[in-house]
Design a protein around this motif. Structure first.
Motif, mmCIF file in Angstrom:
data_model
loop_
_atom_site.group_PDB
_atom_site.id
_atom_site.type_symbol
_atom_site.label_atom_id
_atom_site.label_comp_id
_atom_site.label_asym_id
_atom_site.label_seq_id
_atom_site.Cartn_x
_atom_site.Cartn_y
_atom_site.Cartn_z
ATOM 1 N N GLY A 106 0.809 -1.213 0.000
ATOM 2 C CA GLY A 106 0.000 0.000 0.000
ATOM 3 C C GLY A 106 0.845 1.268 0.000
ATOM 4 O O GLY A 106 0.525 2.238 -0.696
ATOM 5 N N PHE A 107 1.945 1.261 0.770
ATOM 6 C CA PHE A 107 2.835 2.415 0.779
ATOM 7 C C PHE A 107 3.475 2.624 -0.596
ATOM 8 O O PHE A 107 3.751 3.760 -0.997
ATOM 9 C CB PHE A 107 3.924 2.253 1.844
ATOM 10 C CG PHE A 107 3.559 2.838 3.174
ATOM 11 C CD1 PHE A 107 3.723 4.189 3.423
ATOM 12 C CD2 PHE A 107 3.030 2.038 4.178
ATOM 13 C CE1 PHE A 107 3.381 4.730 4.649
ATOM 14 C CE2 PHE A 107 2.688 2.568 5.412
ATOM 15 C CZ PHE A 107 2.864 3.921 5.650
ATOM 16 N N GLY A 108 3.724 1.540 -1.308
ATOM 17 C CA GLY A 108 4.274 1.670 -2.650
ATOM 18 C C GLY A 108 3.304 2.343 -3.607
ATOM 19 O O GLY A 108 3.702 3.131 -4.467
ATOM 20 N N PHE A 109 2.011 2.051 -3.457
ATOM 21 C CA PHE A 109 0.982 2.608 -4.347
ATOM 22 C C PHE A 109 0.459 3.966 -3.881
ATOM 23 O O PHE A 109 -0.142 4.693 -4.667
ATOM 24 C CB PHE A 109 -0.213 1.643 -4.443
ATOM 25 C CG PHE A 109 0.034 0.463 -5.335
ATOM 26 C CD1 PHE A 109 0.174 0.628 -6.700
ATOM 27 C CD2 PHE A 109 0.124 -0.822 -4.806
ATOM 28 C CE1 PHE A 109 0.395 -0.463 -7.532
ATOM 29 C CE2 PHE A 109 0.350 -1.916 -5.623
ATOM 30 C CZ PHE A 109 0.489 -1.731 -7.006
ATOM 31 N N ALA A 110 0.663 4.302 -2.607
ATOM 32 C CA ALA A 110 0.003 5.460 -1.998
ATOM 33 C C ALA A 110 0.304 6.760 -2.731
ATOM 34 O O ALA A 110 1.454 7.040 -3.101
ATOM 35 C CB ALA A 110 0.415 5.584 -0.534
ATOM 36 N N GLN A 111 -0.747 7.555 -2.920
ATOM 37 C CA GLN A 111 -0.610 8.870 -3.536
ATOM 38 C C GLN A 111 -1.347 9.953 -2.748
ATOM 39 O O GLN A 111 -1.309 11.113 -3.130
ATOM 40 C CB GLN A 111 -1.164 8.842 -4.973
ATOM 41 C CG GLN A 111 -0.407 7.938 -5.927
ATOM 42 C CD GLN A 111 1.026 8.375 -6.142
ATOM 43 O OE1 GLN A 111 1.308 9.570 -6.156
ATOM 44 N NE2 GLN A 111 1.939 7.425 -6.310
ATOM 45 N N SER A 112 -2.018 9.550 -1.666
ATOM 46 C CA SER A 112 -2.812 10.534 -0.919
ATOM 47 C C SER A 112 -2.579 10.386 0.586
ATOM 48 O O SER A 112 -2.344 9.277 1.083
ATOM 49 C CB SER A 112 -4.300 10.342 -1.209
ATOM 50 O OG SER A 112 -4.778 9.153 -0.618
ATOM 51 N N PRO A 113 -2.650 11.486 1.322
ATOM 52 C CA PRO A 113 -2.502 11.422 2.785
ATOM 53 C C PRO A 113 -3.552 10.540 3.456
ATOM 54 O O PRO A 113 -3.272 9.901 4.469
ATOM 55 C CB PRO A 113 -2.657 12.885 3.210
ATOM 56 C CG PRO A 113 -2.269 13.680 2.007
ATOM 57 C CD PRO A 113 -2.751 12.868 0.834
ATOM 58 N N THR A 114 -4.764 10.489 2.898
ATOM 59 C CA THR A 114 -5.823 9.680 3.503
ATOM 60 C C THR A 114 -5.431 8.207 3.566
ATOM 61 O O THR A 114 -5.630 7.534 4.586
ATOM 62 C CB THR A 114 -7.129 9.828 2.704
ATOM 63 O OG1 THR A 114 -7.511 11.203 2.684
ATOM 64 C CG2 THR A 114 -8.243 8.997 3.340
ATOM 65 N N LEU A 115 -4.865 7.701 2.479
ATOM 66 C CA LEU A 115 -4.439 6.304 2.453
ATOM 67 C C LEU A 115 -3.324 6.055 3.458
ATOM 68 O O LEU A 115 -3.263 4.979 4.079
ATOM 69 C CB LEU A 115 -3.990 5.914 1.045
ATOM 70 C CG LEU A 115 -3.547 4.456 0.862
ATOM 71 C CD1 LEU A 115 -4.647 3.489 1.290
ATOM 72 C CD2 LEU A 115 -3.123 4.204 -0.585
ATOM 73 N N ILE A 116 -2.449 7.021 3.643
ATOM 74 C CA ILE A 116 -1.357 6.883 4.614
ATOM 75 C C ILE A 116 -1.917 6.682 6.020
ATOM 76 O O ILE A 116 -1.428 5.840 6.788
ATOM 77 C CB ILE A 116 -0.430 8.121 4.575
ATOM 78 C CG1 ILE A 116 0.313 8.198 3.236
ATOM 79 C CG2 ILE A 116 0.561 8.090 5.736
ATOM 80 C CD1 ILE A 116 1.270 7.059 2.994
ATOM 81 N N TRP A 117 -2.964 7.427 6.383
ATOM 82 C CA TRP A 117 -3.590 7.240 7.696
ATOM 83 C C TRP A 117 -4.089 5.809 7.866
ATOM 84 O O TRP A 117 -3.852 5.169 8.898
ATOM 85 C CB TRP A 117 -4.765 8.202 7.862
ATOM 86 C CG TRP A 117 -4.398 9.604 8.219
ATOM 87 C CD1 TRP A 117 -4.394 10.692 7.388
ATOM 88 C CD2 TRP A 117 -3.972 10.087 9.505
ATOM 89 N NE1 TRP A 117 -3.994 11.815 8.070
ATOM 90 C CE2 TRP A 117 -3.740 11.478 9.369
ATOM 91 C CE3 TRP A 117 -3.786 9.480 10.745
ATOM 92 C CZ2 TRP A 117 -3.320 12.266 10.438
ATOM 93 C CZ3 TRP A 117 -3.366 10.264 11.809
ATOM 94 C CH2 TRP A 117 -3.137 11.636 11.646
ATOM 95 N N ILE A 118 -4.759 5.292 6.857
ATOM 96 C CA ILE A 118 -5.308 3.932 6.916
ATOM 97 C C ILE A 118 -4.188 2.899 7.023
ATOM 98 O O ILE A 118 -4.252 1.964 7.838
ATOM 99 C CB ILE A 118 -6.180 3.654 5.675
ATOM 100 C CG1 ILE A 118 -7.395 4.586 5.665
ATOM 101 C CG2 ILE A 118 -6.622 2.195 5.632
ATOM 102 C CD1 ILE A 118 -8.183 4.557 4.365
ATOM 103 N N LEU A 119 -3.140 3.079 6.235
ATOM 104 C CA LEU A 119 -2.023 2.130 6.235
ATOM 105 C C LEU A 119 -1.317 2.109 7.592
ATOM 106 O O LEU A 119 -0.930 1.042 8.085
ATOM 107 C CB LEU A 119 -1.031 2.478 5.127
ATOM 108 C CG LEU A 119 -1.519 2.229 3.695
ATOM 109 C CD1 LEU A 119 -0.534 2.799 2.681
ATOM 110 C CD2 LEU A 119 -1.727 0.732 3.446
ATOM 111 N N PHE A 120 -1.152 3.257 8.210
ATOM 112 C CA PHE A 120 -0.495 3.295 9.513
ATOM 113 C C PHE A 120 -1.343 2.593 10.581
ATOM 114 O O PHE A 120 -0.804 1.976 11.509
ATOM 115 C CB PHE A 120 -0.183 4.732 9.931
ATOM 116 C CG PHE A 120 1.252 5.119 9.701
ATOM 117 C CD1 PHE A 120 2.240 4.723 10.583
ATOM 118 C CD2 PHE A 120 1.619 5.863 8.595
ATOM 119 C CE1 PHE A 120 3.566 5.066 10.379
ATOM 120 C CE2 PHE A 120 2.937 6.220 8.368
ATOM 121 C CZ PHE A 120 3.926 5.821 9.268
ATOM 122 N N MET A 121 -2.652 2.667 10.479
ATOM 123 C CA MET A 121 -3.504 1.968 11.437
ATOM 124 C C MET A 121 -3.332 0.455 11.295
ATOM 125 O O MET A 121 -3.218 -0.278 12.293
ATOM 126 C CB MET A 121 -4.964 2.361 11.233
ATOM 127 C CG MET A 121 -5.253 3.837 11.505
ATOM 128 S SD MET A 121 -4.856 4.362 13.196
ATOM 129 C CE MET A 121 -6.219 3.638 14.087
#
Length: 403
Positions: free
Chosen positions: A306-321
């Motif tokens: 997911g971090f490899g594909f991530a392009q938005s801050p919103t996804l980063i929040w979800i991935l960290f959880m």
């Protein structure tokens, strides 16, 4: 949430509080150190991987040696006190650092401290807990540890919100809870053989838990059980893809997170561990450690993908959880399985082997991640880690481990 049942020995509880204060301090500092390096000191991104990798790996041999020496002397607490003391001093060192090499020196001091304390501390936990309650004990310890990992970033966030850009002030502030942790350790942690006025609470009062002084003259991998060697093989492979969390923070920074928001993000990540670690640790006592570790490795792979594909801050929040869920599934359970597989008379030494291997793999993992990040693409190190984690999960599932 965190519980403190009567079966948790007072020394295990005290070590949990020590880790809470220590990680309160460390996690106030850790999320902003990459930003301090790159934005304040002007260091290139590759130094983030170098500083983290070399500091972890240089201290790794100490994790074996301190465990071995604590077996030989029959003393654990001395190494634990020294280790946490060095960690506290390192926070003040960061406050006066003026170059990335100075940050490296201070991080080395901090990691040397971890190298001295990690194996003796985990051996103390094992020696104050019955075998069928190890998951609960290590889960409890990790839960308190994670409370500190939530509070530290939150306090750092409030400080930076009020004093924007004052990273050195955060480093000075972090020294205070680190000092409190050392004082708790000095006052309430006891060796297993010492008489305590603790009301008689103990996971297991059997004399077998009082660690014997080891006659082991030197360490050899041949002395480890076949199951433990298999387990360490999988740990080593997984470690090659488990680069420093600093790269997750650098990736988040690239996607728009400021220093204060990075602290908030890190607090949210650790909140998952606070909520779940104790329950997962106790669950591992019932269903076994290996299935939970396999799930954790698989989740790690998905998060890094997911971090490899991530392009938005919103996804980063979800991935960290979800990364917090991975941590809850693995950190305490890893240690409980290690305690299951090691020989009681060489407990400190063989637990130190685990810590040493994890630390040694941090250098190539972080250097490789730094190379891929700067020379290939920002996504490349995360795809690599996802692949390694998937292979490790498959291998661990196929292993048959016997205590």
């Amino acid at each position: 949430m965190i519980k403190s049942p009567g079966t948790i020995h007072p020394t295990v509880r005290a070590l949990g509080w020590v880790s809470l204060f220590s990680d309160f301090a460390s996690k106030m500092v850790y999320p902003i150190t990459p930003l301090f390096l790159t934005a304040v000191l002007g260091a290139p991104v590759w130094t983030v991987g170098f500083v983290e990798g070399i500091s972890e790996s240089t201290a790794s041999l100490l994790k074996l040696y301190s465990g071995w020496l604590s077996d030989r002397t029959g003393q654990r607490k001395t190494f634990v006190v020294t280790g946490y003391g060095l960690g506290a001093i390192s926070k003040l060192g960061l406050a006066i650092a003026s170059s990335w090499t100075a940050v490296l020196t201070v991080r080395l001091l901090d990691r040397v401290g971890k190298g001295l304390r990690a194996a003796p501390r985990d051996a103390l936990i094992a020696e104050n807990c019955a075998p069928h309650q190890r998951g609960q004990a290590y889960g409890f310890h990790h839960s308190l540890e994670s409370v500190g990992e939530v509070l530290g970033p939150l306090v750092g966030f409030v400080f930076l919100w009020k004093y924007v850009g004052n990273y050195r002030g955060v480093f000075v502030l972090a020294f205070l809870p680190a000092l409190v942790g050392v004082l708790v350790l000095l006052k309430w942690v006891r060796e297993p053989g010492q008489i305590q006025n603790d009301g008689g609470h103990r996971c297991d009062s059997s004399p077998a838990n009082n660690h014997p002084v080891s006659s082991l003259k030197k360490f050899t991998f041949k002395g480890l059980s076949p199951s433990y060697r298999k387990y360490l093989g999988v740990i080593g492979l997984f470690g090659l893809g488990n680069s420093s969390d600093a790269f997750l923070l650098v990736r988040s920074q690239d996607l728009g997170f400021s220093g204060s928001r990075l602290l908030l993000l890190y607090a949210a990540f650790n909140l998952m561990s606070v909520i779940l670690s104790f329950t997962i640790g106790r669950f591992s006592d019932q269903v076994g450690r290996r299935p939970l570790l396999v799930m954790g490795y698989g989740l790690f792979g998905l998060v890094y993908l997911g971090f490899g594909f991530a392009q938005s801050p919103t996804l980063i929040w979800i991935l960290f959880m979800f990364y917090g869920l991975y941590t809850a599934l693995t950190r305490g359970v890893h240690k409980a399985l290690v305690a299951d597989l090691v020989h009681p008379s060489r407990r400190g030494t063989e637990i130190g082997t685990f810590h040493m291997l994890v630390g040694l793999m941090a250098l190539p993992a972080s250097l490789l991640a730094g190379f891929l990040y700067t020379q290939v693409s920002a996504s490349a190190p995360f795809y690599f880690s996802a692949g390694i984690a998937t292979i490790s999960a498959i291998l661990l599932w196929q292993c048959r481990l016997k205590a």
